[in-house]
Design a protein around this motif. Structure first.
Motif, PDB file in Angstrom:
ATOM      1  N   THR A  22       0.786  -1.189   0.142  1.00 35.16           N
ATOM      2  CA  THR A  22       0.012  -0.022   0.065  1.00 35.16           C
ATOM      3  C   THR A  22       0.838   1.092  -0.004  1.00 35.16           C
ATOM      4  O   THR A  22       0.551   2.225  -0.605  1.00 35.16           O
ATOM      5  CB  THR A  22      -0.948  -0.028   1.305  1.00 35.16           C
ATOM      6  OG1 THR A  22      -1.756  -1.043   1.485  1.00 35.16           O
ATOM      7  CG2 THR A  22      -1.817   1.173   1.127  1.00 35.16           C
ATOM      8  N   GLU A  23       1.838   1.065   0.690  1.00 42.01           N
ATOM      9  CA  GLU A  23       2.750   2.323   0.910  1.00 42.01           C
ATOM     10  C   GLU A  23       3.685   2.536  -0.265  1.00 42.01           C
ATOM     11  O   GLU A  23       3.409   3.861  -0.973  1.00 42.01           O
ATOM     12  CB  GLU A  23       3.712   2.239   2.255  1.00 42.01           C
ATOM     13  CG  GLU A  23       4.855   3.289   2.311  1.00 42.01           C
ATOM     14  CD  GLU A  23       5.964   3.108   3.279  1.00 42.01           C
ATOM     15  OE1 GLU A  23       6.943   3.827   3.355  1.00 42.01           O
ATOM     16  OE2 GLU A  23       5.506   2.410   4.016  1.00 42.01           O
ATOM     17  N   ALA A  26       1.145   4.040  -3.074  1.00 46.23           N
ATOM     18  CA  ALA A  26       0.719   5.452  -2.756  1.00 46.23           C
ATOM     19  C   ALA A  26       2.128   6.366  -3.133  1.00 46.23           C
ATOM     20  O   ALA A  26       1.842   7.189  -3.847  1.00 46.23           O
ATOM     21  CB  ALA A  26       0.578   5.547  -1.240  1.00 46.23           C
ATOM     22  N   ASP A  30       1.879   9.335  -6.098  1.00 41.10           N
ATOM     23  CA  ASP A  30       2.105  10.648  -5.804  1.00 41.10           C
ATOM     24  C   ASP A  30       3.347  10.879  -6.962  1.00 41.10           C
ATOM     25  O   ASP A  30       3.289  12.077  -7.348  1.00 41.10           O
ATOM     26  CB  ASP A  30       2.612  10.873  -4.523  1.00 41.10           C
ATOM     27  CG  ASP A  30       3.321  12.156  -4.088  1.00 41.10           C
ATOM     28  OD1 ASP A  30       2.296  12.862  -4.200  1.00 41.10           O
ATOM     29  OD2 ASP A  30       4.542  12.550  -3.811  1.00 41.10           O
TER      30      ASP A  30
END
Length: 321
Positions: A22-23, A26, A30
């Motif tokens: 998930t990180e 993300a 970005d």
């Protein structure tokens, strides 16, 4: 960039069963957003455009995305160019950090002098770092007060700055400062240098017999190639798969240039530890020693990490067994 992000997520470059998935997704999202907002042509990215969009730290944090964009032909990745951009940032950071120093104008003029003589950014940074070590001994005193005593103290604390300081001492003399000379270090005799080199090669070979990991083995292999063939480490790291010719009893590196021949048993050692597939990419990368994500070769920092890393208790147990 929205389509690029979706294609990246569907490529399997980030395993979804990984706790950090998930990180990482993300971070990739970005990065894609920032590239879309700042890059003049997101459909054909350059290293300069990518660095301007997400910075040096950003490129490190989204390495799987960069590898993917390189593989699909959207990004023309140039690691050497990235290093130049990073070093330029470091040089500016040094000058900014010391902008309130009484010697700030001198440092800025010195940097401009180095740039005018086409010195590489990494050379500029090394030169400025050495100059700062010497000026730290001078303190807030004027340049005219600089003496051999200050130079001797600086070299005692940082003997590795000796070569880099030569240029600064010459520059100081042109700026109305004193003419100082750096004492010459004691040089080893050719016989002593050869003896030290042979001992170093022997130690690397012995350590390579029982490496803690594949990463450590590749790092030692690179060091051995650099020492045995008298090559810069950067040259070995830049070795490409198409610059290797394997025959029955030997391996030839750079056949169109140096044509360095590795014979047995070192040839087998080379073939064992030169990894020929990349980490995140499904296709073999071009490098004989690829980095973690395959779009660039191993870095000198990675080599130092693998050689200096302390073994874990489990690794020690395996080595004993």
């Amino acid at each position: 960039m929205s389509g690029m992000f979706i294609a990246f997520c569907e490529s399997g470059r980030i395993p979804l069963d990984n706790g950090l998935a998930t990180e990482r997704i993300a971070r990739a999202a970005d990065a894609c957003r920032r590239i879309a907002l700042t890059a003049p042509n997101p459909e054909r990215l350059t290293t300069d455009a990518l660095h301007a969009a997400i910075g040096a730290e950003g490129t490190r944090r989204v390495a799987p995305l960069i590898a993917f964009m390189s593989d699909v032909g959207v990004l023309d990745w140039d690691r050497a160019r990235l290093q130049v951009l990073i070093e330029n940032e470091r040089v500016e950071a040094i000058l900014t950090a010391h902008r309130d120093s009484p010697h700030a104008p001198l440092l800025r003029r010195y940097r401009d002098s180095l740039a005018a003589r086409n010195r590489k950014p990494i050379t500029q940074r090394t030169a400025l770092t050495a100059a700062l070590a010497l000026l730290a001994e001078l303190g807030d005193a004027t340049l005219g007060d600089l003496s051999q005593r200050h130079l001797a103290r600086a070299l005692r604390k940082s003997p590795g700055h000796r070569a880099a300081l030569q240029g600064f001492l010459s520059f100081v003399a042109t700026q109305g400062g004193p003419t100082l000379t750096s004492p010459k270090p004691r040089r080893l005799s050719p016989v002593a240098q050869e003896k030290r080199l042979r001992a170093e090669i022997k130690a690397w070979r012995k350590r390579l017999e029982r490496p803690r990991s594949a990463g450590e083995a590749r790092a030692m292999l690179i060091m051995l190639l650099a020492r045995i063939c008298a090559l810069p480490i950067t040259r070995v790291l830049a070795l490409r798969r198409d610059e290797i010719v394997v025959t029955r009893n030997s391996v030839t590196l750079w056949p169109a240039a140096e044509a360095i021949i590795l014979e047995e048993p070192f040839a087998s050692t080379f073939l064992r530890w030169a990894r020929w597939t990349s980490g995140w990419s499904s296709q073999p990368g071009p490098w004989a020693f690829p980095g973690r994500h395959g779009h660039q070769p191993l870095s000198e920092a990675a080599i130092a990490y693998h050689l200096d890393r302390r073994p874990t208790p489990a690794e020690n147990d395996r080595r004993r067994s």
